[in-house]
Design an enzyme around this catalytic site. Structure first.
Site, PDB file in Angstrom:
ATOM      1  N   HIS B  69      -6.062  12.277  10.497  1.00  0.00           N
ATOM      2  CA  HIS B  69      -5.979  11.065  11.315  1.00  0.00           C
ATOM      3  C   HIS B  69      -7.049  10.989  12.405  1.00  0.00           C
ATOM      4  O   HIS B  69      -7.543   9.902  12.711  1.00  0.00           O
ATOM      5  CB  HIS B  69      -4.573  10.941  11.921  1.00  0.00           C
ATOM      6  CG  HIS B  69      -3.541  10.578  10.904  1.00  0.00           C
ATOM      7  ND1 HIS B  69      -2.579  11.464  10.454  1.00  0.00           N
ATOM      8  CD2 HIS B  69      -3.345   9.438  10.194  1.00  0.00           C
ATOM      9  CE1 HIS B  69      -1.819  10.870   9.551  1.00  0.00           C
ATOM     10  NE2 HIS B  69      -2.258   9.644   9.363  1.00  0.00           N
ATOM     11  N   ASP B 113       1.786  -2.853   6.904  1.00  0.00           N
ATOM     12  CA  ASP B 113       2.180  -1.939   5.822  1.00  0.00           C
ATOM     13  C   ASP B 113       3.143  -2.679   4.903  1.00  0.00           C
ATOM     14  O   ASP B 113       4.035  -3.397   5.363  1.00  0.00           O
ATOM     15  CB  ASP B 113       2.824  -0.674   6.397  1.00  0.00           C
ATOM     16  CG  ASP B 113       2.849   0.455   5.379  1.00  0.00           C
ATOM     17  OD1 ASP B 113       2.180   1.472   5.595  1.00  0.00           O
ATOM     18  OD2 ASP B 113       3.543   0.303   4.344  1.00  0.00           O
ATOM     19  N   ASP B 163      -5.975   2.521   5.660  1.00  0.00           N
ATOM     20  CA  ASP B 163      -5.291   3.827   5.582  1.00  0.00           C
ATOM     21  C   ASP B 163      -4.210   3.728   4.513  1.00  0.00           C
ATOM     22  O   ASP B 163      -3.017   3.780   4.788  1.00  0.00           O
ATOM     23  CB  ASP B 163      -4.689   4.144   6.954  1.00  0.00           C
ATOM     24  CG  ASP B 163      -3.949   5.466   6.969  1.00  0.00           C
ATOM     25  OD1 ASP B 163      -4.170   6.295   6.065  1.00  0.00           O
ATOM     26  OD2 ASP B 163      -3.133   5.664   7.894  1.00  0.00           O
ATOM     27  N   PRO B 172       1.213   0.862  -5.283  1.00  0.00           N
ATOM     28  CA  PRO B 172       0.954  -0.492  -4.826  1.00  0.00           C
ATOM     29  C   PRO B 172      -0.463  -0.726  -4.314  1.00  0.00           C
ATOM     30  O   PRO B 172      -0.779  -1.824  -3.900  1.00  0.00           O
ATOM     31  CB  PRO B 172       1.968  -0.632  -3.677  1.00  0.00           C
ATOM     32  CG  PRO B 172       2.143   0.755  -3.150  1.00  0.00           C
ATOM     33  CD  PRO B 172       1.910   1.679  -4.303  1.00  0.00           C
TER      34      PRO B 172
END
Lengths: 320, 320, 320, 320
Positions: B69, B113, B163, B172
């Site tokens: 990260h 998201d 990300d 997906p």
């Protein structure tokens, strides 16, 4: 199994930590033997090619060994400039020898490995590794104990490379990761010599060995540099330690390095050049901090006990 | 099992390649659910702490997520200098959000998201990851499709961070690794904006995805930089791609970077600083060569098909 | 690894079903070869001794093979009473041959195996299996195709034993589990002859092959008996089928059987005697019911497709 | 992963011996908890359905539990004839209770299990196992220690069933496999009572526990019978011991047994009937011989130490 989906029947299984196991599917077992010193397997795996496995620890494989052997050899040689004599301690596969022989300045390279059966099996089954290096007239292979060899040899080496298997308790190498051993190496160097060690993983969960090795070397040599290379089948970034009594350049100029390589070496490097060297020497902050905080050194009375075959112990620190 | 030797009863098993399987022993299963989009597990492993696993692919774990990260977020932010608005596409664990919020210049950060169940489970079970980032007044979480969000938003972002989980066919994300998607991202940037993508492994056996992503980005942006970070539980060095229409500094001065970080950010970095950034940007020769040789781009009609759950296919190249 | 805890480095991994994998730790790889017909490994495992593995399917191991080979051979021989001629189809390890040769009445036993490399490797590496049986003057080994041999031989056999590897699609055996093959076997028997087949697992999740084989045999022979033996390394009870045109005794008197064995055989049985035979022939209710309900037979146009190396298919039925 | 090939992400891994590991792919984790006594997982596997796993040892699963629970309960009940009171020690899943309740003669059945969290989780997640047995008015569940319960209860039981998890050192059960415990059980029986114990694997590599349990029971009861059932997910035939002070019928007449079952029980048995019982009681020669040769008994000062989670020890004998 050609045409099949996943389906290896035989797997090499390596405990990276007591809770993390890396398994490699085997397409063909090329050699499997208990030598006088260790359990040896040479296997042909799928994606990463042929591998040497000793005492359950993956040593190197044809698919990514260049990410280990090029950074093991060339930073020390570049730092020296023009090595004429090189001593390799360990190095069974012959790939370290192969890289050393690229240097035109090299007149003599001696490789001392304790396990002649491993060396012979690698010579036979891993030609991609040695690429004929054992037959180079500058090469000499000694089957014997590294400590004995060091005790007997004069200070004649420009570069000494310690390319030993990890210091697991069951294995033959743990004495060779101690201050006493490093002092012998230092005494065997010529003035201006360089010493480099494969120095364990630098992943957060397993970096204690590396950090303490750096500190141990700093107790022996005037200058030490830690650096790491990504070797995917090790499931960890892998650490090296470069040591000398002279200051070490940790921010080299890539163009200058390339000029040295162009003039001084033969063949084509796969991962190494000036830019790569500049990158290797910039180690991340958490490793620098851990090294700065380390206070202990490995000695013959307090040697490393690296995580070996499935039993947790103190060298494996939990993640913070 | 406390007090025991190896002995996990339950293991998470990830195919890194069709012949290389990384298994992580589970001390506790914290959450296990099939969401509307994917199979989700949150597990407490031994050495590397708590991990999020989606569709059988290890996403991140508390023991080494900082190695993913920090390099995902900060090179782009340093390159921009003082980002005020940041868009995160994906980023379920909240750790990317956490890193963005270190930047004092940031006024608004939106995380989009697709899988609200994953975000909620991470918020509950992985506080070490988000560290309260979801509750920061500058944060906004949107549960929805990244493409839809991009289509609707004005060009208002200083930094966009992609990300996303790997583009496996069953998952997906594969549409979000294409030129069309990258064009939408570019249009959503403000002048001087930076775009960064998690861009797959850069190990020799699996680097095709990374290399082709770099080439795909180069078809959209004026400048692209590849870099990698060692993340041990990925069993591979992990690649990122930084893209912009302005030239990107690939040999930054560490002291100057440290000055920017000191003035512009809060909290303590674990792996990132000026020296680390200089190292990250020096990629090894074989990756540079592979990028230079790549000619194809990913499009919606030719998207990536990354190796997923145990079936070999074309994105996984054999070792040379 | 002697002295270590778990710690095999190399494992043989067998998919029993697509979700159940049995792994055996290897202490030594004795032979590993791709023959003209199949992938062969002979390995020395820990608890269960030396094993032969073909195409990823565990064939037999020294630690529990008696639980397979004694029930394969002796019920048919007892049922016949005094076999003089015996034909073994398959039987590479030589352990079936070994058991047949215990019968004093036997004058001639021919073993037909397609894979001479496997037979030779077993002769060399698995003496515990064959115990010299290949050298008995009554033994003859034919390397060739079982179907060809059957086509050419007169009806001269008192007992025919079909000891073939499982009918996986990738393997050489699936044609030999069909009505056409069983008809050839029947024609090759003398009057009063007995035919016995290794007939797949009888575990609830995998019994379809066994059940349909019984039904297929019932379409060819006047009488068929199913029975099973516990073979632990198969991770399943293992089924056999005994077939003849005469009625088969399924409730034999143990004392009478022991009298036949005492008079007619040499050496010491490990698991077999009259009581054992009585137990073997009493199969549990659910297997009897499944056999009674079966309506289909295997033919050359509809052969079995047994679960092989990691891919689920129709022969593996889910548990009820 | 529905639609995928092999590909479970999560696996339950059980060491059957130190060199033989059985892994079961998990489709869904239904419960995962460390109770006050043990680590508990309830998982939905592929082929064999839902399973209870305690301290890393597979207890039972819906796909083959009938092969364990029917032979555990019904031989003792048939041998008694018409049990009115039954005591179950252990038995968390409720499947033993379910089988006991088939007997019309049963007026009262008490199940004593030490771990209320396991019982509650099974009641919630494994309805296929208990099938409502906990709610039968004849049932009583006591959460407590079997030894304490036995000390306090009068000699009131027609049948006592010891359905405990294996006596691994880390687990709660090892005291309940000793002579002292068996003496308490005997004292708690009514005249004509029967005692049955799940009594460990009877595979050649692991049969010491079983054999010594039989000998221990023979030191307490007038008559003991060993028998085994094939339970595939145990990767071993599983042993039971039936004990009484009256002679035990080891060659029952199948028709007579079927008559008792028809008159005395309700519902449909899956594996059990008269033929099955006759088969169960005929144990193979090697087990009979091992029992005959055994001289030692388990006591509280010399209890069994069964192979648990990955560490070899003395109960696991190598194959002969």
């Amino acid at each position: 199994m050609p045409g099949s989906h996943v389906g290896a029947d035989v797997w090499v299984s390596e405990y990276i930590t007591p809770y993390d196991v890396y398994q490699h599917g085997v397409k063909e077992v090329l050699a499997a033997r208990r030598t006088a010193f260790q359990a040896m397997h040479i296997v042909d795996c799928g994606t990463y090619g042929k591998a040497l496995v000793l005492d359950g620890k993956w040593q190197s494989c044809t698919g990514d060994e260049f990410l280990y052997h090029e950074p093991l050899v060339h930073p020390a040689c570049v730092s020296h400039g023009a090595p004429r004599t090189v001593l390799i301690l360990g190095g069974g596969e012959g790939a370290t020898l192969r890289e050393v022989l690229r240097w035109k300045s090299v007149e003599r390279v001696v490789m001392v490995d304790i396990d002649g059966e491993v060396v012979e099996a690698c010579r036979q089954h891993l030609p991609e590794m040695h690429q004929g290096a054992f037959d180079d007239p500058r090469s000499e292979v000694v089957i014997g104990d590294a400590l004995d060899y060091l005790d007997a040899c004069p200070p004649e080496w420009d570069v000494i490379i310690s390319d030993l298997s990890d210091p697991i308790e069951e294995g033959p190498s743990f004495k060779l990761f101690t201050r006493e051993y490093f002092e012998k190496c230092r005494r065997a160097l010529r003035a201006g010599g360089r010493f480099v060690v494969q120095a364990g993983p630098t992943s957060p969960g397993e970096m204690r060995l590396h950090v303490r090795l750096i500190n141990t070397l700093a107790a022996v040599f005037g200058h030490v540099a830690s650096y790491s290379s990504h070797v995917p089948t090790y499931a960890a970034p892998w650490g090296f330690a470069l040591a000398a009594d002279q200051p070490l350049e940790t921010r080299p100029d890539p163009a200058a390095v390339d000029a040295v390589l162009d003039a001084g070496t033969t063949g084509e490097f796969r991962m190494f050049d000036g830019v790569t060297l500049l990158g290797l020497m910039q180690i991340p902050k958490h490793i620098r901090q851990a090294i700065a905080a380390e206070t202990q050194v490995y000695t013959l009375t307090e040697p490393p006990r690296f995580f070996g075959t499935g039993v947790a112990e103190s060298e494996t620190s939990p993640s913070a």
